[in-house]
Design an enzyme around this catalytic site. Sequence first.
Site, PDB file in Angstrom:
ATOM      1  N   ASP A 172     -18.346  18.674  32.845  1.00 18.08           N
ATOM      2  CA  ASP A 172     -19.806  18.588  32.898  1.00 18.08           C
ATOM      3  C   ASP A 172     -20.231  18.125  34.296  1.00 18.08           C
ATOM      4  OD1 ASP A 172     -22.403  18.573  31.826  1.00 18.08           O
ATOM      5  OD2 ASP A 172     -22.242  16.504  31.126  1.00 18.08           O
ATOM      6  N   HIS A 182     -29.503  21.554  29.358  1.00 23.34           N
ATOM      7  CA  HIS A 182     -29.043  20.167  29.498  1.00 23.34           C
ATOM      8  C   HIS A 182     -30.141  19.234  28.993  1.00 23.34           C
ATOM      9  CE1 HIS A 182     -25.382  20.405  32.218  1.00 23.34           C
ATOM     10  NE2 HIS A 182     -25.691  21.662  31.964  1.00 23.34           N
ATOM     11  N   ARG A 208     -12.074  -3.047  15.191  1.00 23.09           N
ATOM     12  CA  ARG A 208     -11.860  -1.923  14.292  1.00 23.09           C
ATOM     13  C   ARG A 208     -12.963  -1.710  13.260  1.00 23.09           C
ATOM     14  NH1 ARG A 208      -5.836  -3.130  14.361  1.00 23.09           N
ATOM     15  NH2 ARG A 208      -6.250  -4.269  12.448  1.00 23.09           N
ATOM     16  N   GLY A 262     -30.978  11.515  29.685  1.00 27.61           N
ATOM     17  CA  GLY A 262     -31.202  10.123  29.323  1.00 27.61           C
ATOM     18  C   GLY A 262     -32.109   9.934  28.122  1.00 27.61           C
TER      19      GLY A 262
HETATM   20  P1  13P Z   1     -28.845  14.006  27.287  1.00 30.29           P
HETATM   21  O1  13P Z   1     -28.966  12.857  28.231  1.00 30.29           O
HETATM   22  O2  13P Z   1     -30.170  14.475  26.819  1.00 30.29           O
HETATM   23  O3  13P Z   1     -27.924  13.737  26.163  1.00 30.29           O
HETATM   24  O4  13P Z   1     -28.219  15.226  28.132  1.00 30.29           O
HETATM   25  C1  13P Z   1     -26.837  15.349  28.278  1.00 30.29           C
HETATM   26  C2  13P Z   1     -26.445  16.377  29.277  1.00 30.29           C
HETATM   27  O5  13P Z   1     -27.219  17.205  29.716  1.00 30.29           O
HETATM   28  C3  13P Z   1     -25.037  16.366  29.711  1.00 30.29           C
HETATM   29  O6  13P Z   1     -24.808  17.282  30.722  1.00 30.29           O
HETATM   30  O1  G3H Z   2     -25.627  14.656  32.547  1.00 33.40           O
HETATM   31  C1  G3H Z   2     -25.099  13.576  32.421  1.00 33.40           C
HETATM   32  C2  G3H Z   2     -24.261  13.307  31.259  1.00 33.40           C
HETATM   33  O2  G3H Z   2     -25.016  12.733  30.239  1.00 33.40           O
HETATM   34  C3  G3H Z   2     -23.079  12.492  31.655  1.00 33.40           C
HETATM   35  O3  G3H Z   2     -23.401  11.148  31.842  1.00 33.40           O
HETATM   36  O4  G3H Z   2     -22.240  10.690  34.006  1.00 33.40           O
HETATM   37  O5  G3H Z   2     -22.939   8.825  32.493  1.00 33.40           O
HETATM   38  O6  G3H Z   2     -21.040  10.319  31.878  1.00 33.40           O
HETATM   39  P1  G3H Z   2     -22.351  10.200  32.608  1.00 33.40           P
HETATM   40 ZN    ZN Z   3     -26.471  17.559  32.029  1.00 33.86          ZN
END
Ligand code: 13P
Ligand code: G3H
Ligand code: ZN
Length: 336
Positions: free
Chosen positions: A93, A220, A290, A189
Site C-alpha cells: 500500500d 482509498h 490474551r 483517517g
Molecule cells: P482509511 O483511512 O479510510 O481507512 O483509508 C485507508 C487507505 O486508503 C489505505 O491505503
Molecule cells: O493510507 C494509509 C494507510 O491507512 C496506512 O497507514 O501508514 O499508518 O500504516 P499507515
Molecule cells: Zn490509501
Amino acid sequence: MIVTTKDLFQHAYGKYAIGAYNINNLEQTVGLFRGNLGKKGSNDDPIDGNVSAPFILQLSRGARGYSDKRMLESLIRAADEVFPDAIFAVHLDHGTEEACYDCIESGFYSSVMIDASHYEFEKNVEITKRVVDRAHTEGIVVEAELGQLGGVEEDIVGSVKLTDPDQAAEFIEKTGVDSLAIAIGTSHGAFKFSGTQGLHYDVLEKIQKVVPAKFPLVMHGSSSVPKDWVDRINNAGGKLKDASGVDEKQYLPAAKMGVTKINIDTDGRLVWCAIHREHFRDQPEDFDLRPPGKTFMQAYAEYIIHKNTMLGSAGQLEGARKSLPGKSGCGCACSR
Ligand code: 13P
Ligand code: G3H
Ligand code: ZN
C-alpha cells in the site's frame, strides 16, 4: 491461496468491490482471515459460504517497518496454511519506487502500489511506468494514484485535488498500469468530512467513460468510521471528537461504476481501540493481553463480514475461485 488483484478484479468488476484491508499484527491477521471465510469465534468454525469473500491484504510501509517486514510476511504465509480456503492478494500500500522494487524482488507480493501522486503529472507518469515495466516482467500487477485525497498518506500531508478524468485516460495509456486510485472526495483517517459531503459520483462517471473498458478503479480513504464504534471509544475514555467517514451505502453504487478495490484501514484500528479500552476499563485488575486479543479477533472477524456485505463481496468467494485462470474446467488458462 495468493492470487493477483487482477485475477480478483475480473470477477468483481461492475458487480461488487473487493475489500482491501491493512494489517499490522497477528490479531488483525487472524480476524481478517476468519471474517473473509465467514468464521467468527475460532479458526475451526465451518466456512459460511453465504458471507465468505475474496479479499486484498495490504501492508503499508509503516506496517512493514513496525517490527520487521519478515515478521508480517511470515504471518501471512502462516495464515495461508492455516486458512487454505482463503483467496487473497498480497499488496504493498502506498509504495515508494524503492519499496515497490523491494516487494517485487521478494517474490512474495502479488501486487504493488506506486504512489507518486504528489509529483507533477509527467513525473508521476515517468516513475509509475518504470515500476510497471519492472513489475510486469515478474508477473506482478501495479496500482498507481492520480489526484490527491487530502488527509495523511504515510508521511505526506496533502490537500485535496480531485482526479482529472482526461488526465486519468492519458495516465493509463502512458504507464500501462493495471488499476488506478482516484481522488473523488474521500480522505485517509478518522476525520474525513465536516457536514454531509459524499463521493463525487459525477467525477467517477466521467472517469469511467474515458478509461479503457472494465478498467479497475480504486478508492482509498474509504473507512466509514462508524458512529457506534467511535461512541464506544469515547465512552471508554477516548477523545475522538467529530470523527466521520464514508457512508457505507455509497460503496455499491461506486462499485457499479468501476470502483473494484475499496481500501479500509482506519475502521480496523477503531475496532481495536474500542475493544481494548472497554476491556481495561471494565477489568482494571487485568493486565493480560490474551483476553482482549481474543475479543478483538472475534469482533474484527464480525466487522469484516459486515464490511464485505456492504461492499457486495460477501458470498462471492466460490464464484471468484471458479473464475481464476485455469479454474473454469475448460482446461485452458482462460478466465471463463
Ligand atoms: P482509511 O483511512 O479510510 O481507512 O483509508 C485507508 C487507505 O486508503 C489505505 O491505503
Ligand atoms: O493510507 C494509509 C494507510 O491507512 C496506512 O497507514 O501508514 O499508518 O500504516 P499507515
Ligand atoms: Zn490509501
